[in-house]
Design a protein around this motif. Structure first.
Motif, PDB file in Angstrom:
ATOM      1  N   ALA A 128       0.682  -2.098 -10.068  1.00 36.49           N
ATOM      2  CA  ALA A 128      -0.087  -3.548 -10.164  1.00 36.49           C
ATOM      3  C   ALA A 128       1.402  -3.909 -10.413  1.00 36.49           C
ATOM      4  CB  ALA A 128      -0.796  -3.091 -11.337  1.00 36.49           C
ATOM      5  N   GLN A 129       2.803  -3.297 -10.683  1.00 40.14           N
ATOM      6  CA  GLN A 129       3.265  -4.593 -10.678  1.00 40.14           C
ATOM      7  C   GLN A 129       4.060  -4.507  -9.464  1.00 40.14           C
ATOM      8  OE1 GLN A 129       5.797  -0.720 -13.584  1.00 40.14           O
ATOM      9  NE2 GLN A 129       7.734  -2.735 -13.501  1.00 40.14           N
ATOM     10  N   LEU A 130       3.889  -3.769  -8.504  1.00 39.74           N
ATOM     11  CA  LEU A 130       5.004  -3.696  -7.352  1.00 39.74           C
ATOM     12  C   LEU A 130       3.612  -4.990  -6.775  1.00 39.74           C
ATOM     13  CD1 LEU A 130       6.503  -3.211  -4.590  1.00 39.74           C
ATOM     14  CD2 LEU A 130       4.251  -1.784  -4.148  1.00 39.74           C
TER      15      LEU A 130
ATOM     16  N   ALA B  87      -6.200 -11.710  -9.302  1.00 37.04           N
ATOM     17  CA  ALA B  87      -5.097 -12.214 -10.455  1.00 37.04           C
ATOM     18  C   ALA B  87      -5.725 -12.814 -11.848  1.00 37.04           C
ATOM     19  CB  ALA B  87      -4.033 -12.152 -10.214  1.00 37.04           C
ATOM     20  N   ALA B  88      -5.616 -12.105 -12.920  1.00 38.02           N
ATOM     21  CA  ALA B  88      -6.092 -12.922 -13.908  1.00 38.02           C
ATOM     22  C   ALA B  88      -5.104 -13.309 -14.416  1.00 38.02           C
ATOM     23  CB  ALA B  88      -7.662 -12.107 -15.196  1.00 38.02           C
ATOM     24  N   TYR B  89      -5.550 -14.742 -15.477  1.00 35.18           N
ATOM     25  CA  TYR B  89      -4.471 -15.287 -16.452  1.00 35.18           C
ATOM     26  C   TYR B  89      -3.534 -14.325 -17.541  1.00 35.18           C
ATOM     27  CZ  TYR B  89      -5.998 -20.267 -15.325  1.00 35.18           C
ATOM     28  OH  TYR B  89      -6.159 -21.043 -14.755  1.00 35.18           O
ATOM     29  N   ASN B  90      -3.015 -14.349 -17.809  1.00 33.80           N
ATOM     30  CA  ASN B  90      -1.671 -13.310 -18.999  1.00 33.80           C
ATOM     31  C   ASN B  90      -2.621 -13.854 -20.266  1.00 33.80           C
ATOM     32  OD1 ASN B  90      -0.452 -12.191 -17.329  1.00 33.80           O
ATOM     33  ND2 ASN B  90       1.139 -12.984 -17.270  1.00 33.80           N
ATOM     34  N   LYS B  91      -2.547 -15.230 -20.388  1.00 28.56           N
ATOM     35  CA  LYS B  91      -2.931 -15.939 -21.263  1.00 28.56           C
ATOM     36  C   LYS B  91      -4.294 -17.754 -21.440  1.00 28.56           C
ATOM     37  CE  LYS B  91       1.023 -17.140 -23.590  1.00 28.56           C
ATOM     38  NZ  LYS B  91       2.554 -16.509 -22.357  1.00 28.56           N
ATOM     39  N   VAL B  92      -4.044 -17.545 -21.891  1.00 24.40           N
ATOM     40  CA  VAL B  92      -5.318 -19.119 -21.905  1.00 24.40           C
ATOM     41  C   VAL B  92      -4.851 -19.940 -22.755  1.00 24.40           C
ATOM     42  CG1 VAL B  92      -7.580 -19.906 -21.916  1.00 24.40           C
ATOM     43  CG2 VAL B  92      -7.664 -17.272 -21.737  1.00 24.40           C
TER      44      VAL B  92
ATOM     45  N   ASN C  91       4.040 -13.129 -12.342  1.00 23.04           N
ATOM     46  CA  ASN C  91       4.572 -13.501 -13.418  1.00 23.04           C
ATOM     47  C   ASN C  91       5.036 -14.968 -13.363  1.00 23.04           C
ATOM     48  OD1 ASN C  91       4.441 -10.763 -14.137  1.00 23.04           O
ATOM     49  ND2 ASN C  91       6.524  -9.609 -13.602  1.00 23.04           N
ATOM     50  N   GLU C  92       5.881 -15.407 -12.441  1.00 20.43           N
ATOM     51  CA  GLU C  92       5.866 -16.417 -12.848  1.00 20.43           C
ATOM     52  C   GLU C  92       4.621 -17.707 -12.829  1.00 20.43           C
ATOM     53  OE1 GLU C  92       7.793 -15.034  -9.727  1.00 20.43           O
ATOM     54  OE2 GLU C  92       8.168 -13.834 -11.537  1.00 20.43           O
ATOM     55  N   LYS C  93       3.414 -17.187 -12.488  1.00 18.01           N
ATOM     56  CA  LYS C  93       2.738 -17.606 -12.081  1.00 18.01           C
ATOM     57  C   LYS C  93       1.514 -17.732 -13.714  1.00 18.01           C
ATOM     58  CE  LYS C  93       2.253 -18.051  -7.033  1.00 18.01           C
ATOM     59  NZ  LYS C  93       3.074 -17.501  -7.167  1.00 18.01           N
TER      60      LYS C  93
ATOM     61  N   GLY D 121       0.926  -1.561  -0.126  1.00 16.46           N
ATOM     62  CA  GLY D 121       0.110   0.313   0.554  1.00 16.46           C
ATOM     63  C   GLY D 121       0.650   0.987   0.440  1.00 16.46           C
ATOM     64  N   ALA D 122       2.087   1.309   0.068  1.00 18.91           N
ATOM     65  CA  ALA D 122       3.117   1.979   0.110  1.00 18.91           C
ATOM     66  C   ALA D 122       3.235   3.668  -1.125  1.00 18.91           C
ATOM     67  CB  ALA D 122       4.475   2.025   0.951  1.00 18.91           C
ATOM     68  N   ASN D 123       2.670   2.721  -1.469  1.00 22.15           N
ATOM     69  CA  ASN D 123       2.306   4.145  -3.390  1.00 22.15           C
ATOM     70  C   ASN D 123       0.725   4.236  -3.330  1.00 22.15           C
ATOM     71  OD1 ASN D 123       4.814   3.428  -3.222  1.00 22.15           O
ATOM     72  ND2 ASN D 123       5.173   2.047  -4.889  1.00 22.15           N
TER      73      ASN D 123
END
Ligand SMILES: Cc1cc2nc3c(=O)[nH]c(=O)nc-3n(C[C@H](O)[C@H](O)[C@H](O)COP(=O)(O)O)c2cc1C
Length: 209
Positions: A159-161, A78-83, A169-171, A60-62
């Motif tokens: 979102a990036q944080l 968190a949504a899938y990046n790809k299906v 990203n790894e998931k 929450g810092a930013n």
């Protein structure tokens, strides 16, 4: 109608007390999320339920949303990046198991769903996954209200944080919306005693007989 009372009771809480929600209430909300409808039934999202004060503070810092750090629990949608074809295969396997039928009997479902996703761009499928995620958010809001737990849906977060600290990203996931849970600070929350702001029902709805 109790549900309408619940929905009138809830509001996007701006300030939380330090009262924590019980594990039972948390699990109730998480169960409701898992029962949410999704297109094709693919559930193309995952939920991260954070109960760690230090992590919530860092996340929450930013953000202008102090609810992120203040909340009892923070849910990250968190949504899938790809299906992928594997996602469709997993759904077929699960459906066969739950419904007591063979996977072969679900070939029609597999082909229809797989053709649908593979014929579209990754970007379109990503947007599709995000839309399904918002339905789950809606379910969570209703469940929280029903459990008399205060909640704030939020897009105002880094979102990036979040993606980095939660290893999304790894998931193959990305955070899309978050929901803080807890109990309203009746004294310091300026919204706690204000009436709800909604357009008249006739303006929202056109009934076609
Ligand atoms: C997708 C979404 C994102 C939102 N983002 C924020 C946010 O970042 N911060 C916040 O305080 N409220 C946020 N809200 C709350 C809305 O401002 C609030 O739901 C709306 O004003 C209606 O008021 P009510 O929910 O209190 O009835 C968001 C709501 C939704 C559905």
């Amino acid at each position: 109608m109790d549900l309408i009372q619940d929905l009138n009771w809830r509001y996007a809480t701006k300030s939380y007390s330090n009262q924590r929600i019980s594990n039972e209430k948390l699990d109730f909300i998480l169960e409701a999320i898992n029962l949410s409808a999704s297109s094709v039934g693919l559930q193309p999202y995952r939920i991260f339920a954070i109960d760690n004060a230090e992590l919530k503070s860092t996340l929450g810092a930013n953000s202008f949303n102090k609810q992120i750090a203040q909340s009892s629990h923070l849910l990250v949608f968190a949504a899938y990046n790809k299906v992928t074809t594997q996602h469709v295969r997993d759904l077929v396997e699960l459906t066969a198991e739950k419904q007591g039928v063979t996977e072969e009997s679900l070939d029609g479902l597999f082909t229809a769903a797989n053709t649908y996703f593979t014929s579209r761009s990754d970007e379109d499928n990503k947007l599709w996954a995000e839309r399904q995620t918002y339905i789950a958010l809606g379910t969570a809001l209703i469940a929280a209200a029903n459990a008399k737990v205060d909640a704030t849906p939020m897009e105002g977060f880094d979102a990036q944080l979040f993606d980095e600290l939660l290893g999304l990203n790894e998931k193959d996931l990305h955070s899309i919306v978050i929901l803080s849970l807890g109990y309203r600070d009746n004294v310091n929350d300026y919204l706690a005693h204000l009436p709800k702001v909604r357009i008249p029902i006739d303006e929202m709805v056109t009934k076609i007989g």
